[in-house]
Design an enzyme around this catalytic site. Structure first.
Site, short mmCIF file in Angstrom:
data_model
loop_
_atom_site.label_atom_id
_atom_site.label_comp_id
_atom_site.label_asym_id
_atom_site.label_seq_id
_atom_site.Cartn_x
_atom_site.Cartn_y
_atom_site.Cartn_z
N GLU A 30 -1.69 -10.12 -6.08
CA GLU A 30 -1.66 -10.91 -7.32
C GLU A 30 -0.77 -10.23 -8.36
OE1 GLU A 30 -4.19 -9.84 -5.53
OE2 GLU A 30 -6.01 -11.00 -5.85
N CYS A 37 -9.43 -8.71 -7.36
CA CYS A 37 -10.19 -7.53 -7.81
C CYS A 37 -10.27 -7.55 -9.34
CB CYS A 37 -9.53 -6.25 -7.30
SG CYS A 37 -8.07 -5.76 -8.23
N GLU A 83 0.83 -1.21 0.00
CA GLU A 83 0.00 0.00 0.00
C GLU A 83 0.86 1.26 0.00
OE1 GLU A 83 -2.88 -0.50 3.17
OE2 GLU A 83 -3.96 -1.98 1.95
N1 THU Z 1 -6.08 -6.47 -2.36
C1 THU Z 1 -5.25 -7.40 -2.91
O1 THU Z 1 -4.05 -7.44 -2.63
N2 THU Z 1 -5.79 -8.26 -3.79
C2 THU Z 1 -7.11 -8.27 -4.17
O2 THU Z 1 -7.46 -8.94 -5.13
C3 THU Z 1 -8.07 -7.48 -3.41
C4 THU Z 1 -7.49 -6.33 -2.67
C5 THU Z 1 -5.50 -5.52 -1.40
C6 THU Z 1 -5.39 -4.11 -1.93
C7 THU Z 1 -5.40 -3.32 -0.64
O3 THU Z 1 -4.07 -3.25 -0.15
C8 THU Z 1 -6.22 -4.14 0.32
O4 THU Z 1 -6.30 -5.44 -0.25
C9 THU Z 1 -7.62 -3.61 0.53
O5 THU Z 1 -8.26 -3.40 -0.66
#
Ligand code: THU
Length: 130
Positions: free
Chosen positions: A53, A86, A42
């Site tokens: 991913e 996502c 982040e």
């Molecule tokens: N996140 C992922 O790493 N992979 C996903 O497919 C869904 C979301 C992370 C992004 C962010 O750091 C946190 O989860 C909350 O959205």
């Protein structure tokens, strides 16, 4: 447990998720059985956050793995309803992995398997760019 799922679970521990506190790990298996993992990273600007991913896939490509030479991807988060990739990650998985199995796992060891096509039907890809 399957080594790929263990790798995704372990990668999650490295998550840099200080804003959402939502930690995710991913692990990509190459056609010859090697594993490349990633975690979400982040940023204070929020929008620059990179999902686990995509980190795993970009690591693999950057290290010289060839596109479409991956067998499976596993994704681990600590949720009762297993965390699917996502929308952006679905498109990236499609680009570099094609229609591979996507295995979701949580810390309790629950798993659910989809295919990339299940999660991204009617995908846009290079076959349309004629
Ligand atoms: N996140 C992922 O790493 N992979 C996903 O497919 C869904 C979301 C992370 C992004 C962010 O750091 C946190 O989860 C909350 O959205």
């Amino acid at each position: 447990m399957d080594a790929l799922l263990i790798a995704a679970t372990k990668a999650r521990e490295n998550a840099y998720a200080k804003y959402s506190n939502f930690r995710v790990g991913a692990a990509l298996e190459t056609d010859d059985g090697r594993i490349i993992s990633g975690c979400n990273v982040e940023n204070a600007t929020y929008g620059l956050t990179i999902c686990a991913e995509r980190v795993a896939i970009v690591k693999a490509i950057s290290d010289g793995e060839q596109p479409r030479t991956f067998r499976r991807i596993a994704i681990c988060a600590d949720t009762g309803r297993l965390t699917p990739p996502c929308g952006a990650c679905r498109q990236i998985i499609w680009e570099f992995c094609g229609d591979i199995p996507i295995i979701l796992v949580n810390l309790a060891g629950m798993t659910k398997e989809y295919t990339a096509r299940d999660l991204l039907p009617e995908a846009f890809d290079d076959s349309l760019l004629t």
